[in-house]
Scaffold this motif. Structure first.
Motif, PDB file in Angstrom:
ATOM      1  N   THR A   4       0.793  -1.230   0.000  1.00 53.23           N
ATOM      2  CA  THR A   4       0.000   0.000   0.000  1.00 53.23           C
ATOM      3  C   THR A   4       0.822   1.276   0.000  1.00 53.23           C
ATOM      4  N   THR A  14      -7.891  -0.252   3.319  1.00 53.52           N
ATOM      5  CA  THR A  14      -8.798  -0.003   2.195  1.00 53.52           C
ATOM      6  C   THR A  14      -9.638   1.237   2.458  1.00 53.52           C
ATOM      7  N   LYS A  15     -10.132   1.382   3.681  1.00 51.72           N
ATOM      8  CA  LYS A  15     -10.910   2.557   4.048  1.00 51.72           C
ATOM      9  C   LYS A  15     -10.053   3.821   3.898  1.00 51.72           C
ATOM     10  N   GLU A  16      -8.804   3.754   4.308  1.00 46.89           N
ATOM     11  CA  GLU A  16      -7.898   4.891   4.218  1.00 46.89           C
ATOM     12  C   GLU A  16      -7.647   5.283   2.751  1.00 46.89           C
ATOM     13  N   ARG A  17      -7.465   4.295   1.900  1.00 47.10           N
ATOM     14  CA  ARG A  17      -7.206   4.575   0.476  1.00 47.10           C
ATOM     15  C   ARG A  17      -8.408   5.189  -0.215  1.00 47.10           C
ATOM     16  N   SER A  18      -9.611   4.882   0.272  1.00 46.87           N
ATOM     17  CA  SER A  18     -10.820   5.403  -0.377  1.00 46.87           C
ATOM     18  C   SER A  18     -11.142   6.832   0.027  1.00 46.87           C
ATOM     19  N   LYS A  19     -10.361   7.393   0.958  1.00 49.28           N
ATOM     20  CA  LYS A  19     -10.598   8.783   1.381  1.00 49.28           C
ATOM     21  C   LYS A  19     -10.173   9.757   0.315  1.00 49.28           C
TER      22      LYS A  19
END
Length: 150
Positions: free
Chosen positions: A25, A145-150
């Motif tokens: 990531t 995944t949540k962090e990347r979708s920000k």
């Protein structure tokens, strides 16, 4: 988001999962310990060695932590400080501590300390199982995944 690891007590299999996640990531990963910890060569993985002493590594993590960062620890008081500072705390068994659950966990920890102090040995935590490793990897993946979708 940065990932901080209370590396003095973090199991090797959990470190390996974290190393792979940091490489995959690009999220910065820093292991903090009072003894040397081997980390693979990487632009995303760092090691910070602190002096020995009670809670020195924990205090260094809290000092460097920013809101939204993730801390990997099984240390309940450290997890409480992380949450108080706006970070997230995930233990090596895949449990994400929260503001709703940390007080009860602190109370249980204090109770167990009292029992041990009075000579009652309740045993330690069970060994890390394959299910624990999988739960950790899954929860870490969801957070990243949540962090990347920000």
């Amino acid at each position: 988001m940065k990932i901080w690891v209370d590396a003095d007590a973090c199991p090797g299999v959990i470190k390996d999962i974290l190393f792979r996640a940091a490489e995959r990531t690009g999220v910065p990963l820093t292991l903090v310990a009072n003894h040397t910890v081997h980390v693979p060569p990487s632009l995303h993985i760092n090691f910070l060695q602190v002096t020995g002493g009670f809670d020195v590594a924990d205090n260094e993590i809290v000092k460097r932590l920013s809101a939204g960062d993730l801390v990997i620890t099984s240390d309940i008081p450290l997890a409480a400080e992380v949450i108080e500072k706006g970070g997230q705390a995930l233990n090596p068994r895949g449990e994400l501590y929260s503001a709703d659950t940390i007080r009860a966990r602190l109370n249980m920890r204090d109770f167990m300390d009292t029992l041990r102090g009075s000579g009652i040995h309740a045993g330690g935590p069970p060994t890390l199982s394959q299910g624990d490793r999988q739960a950790f990897a899954n929860h870490l993946d969801r957070l990243l995944t949540k962090e990347r979708s920000k």
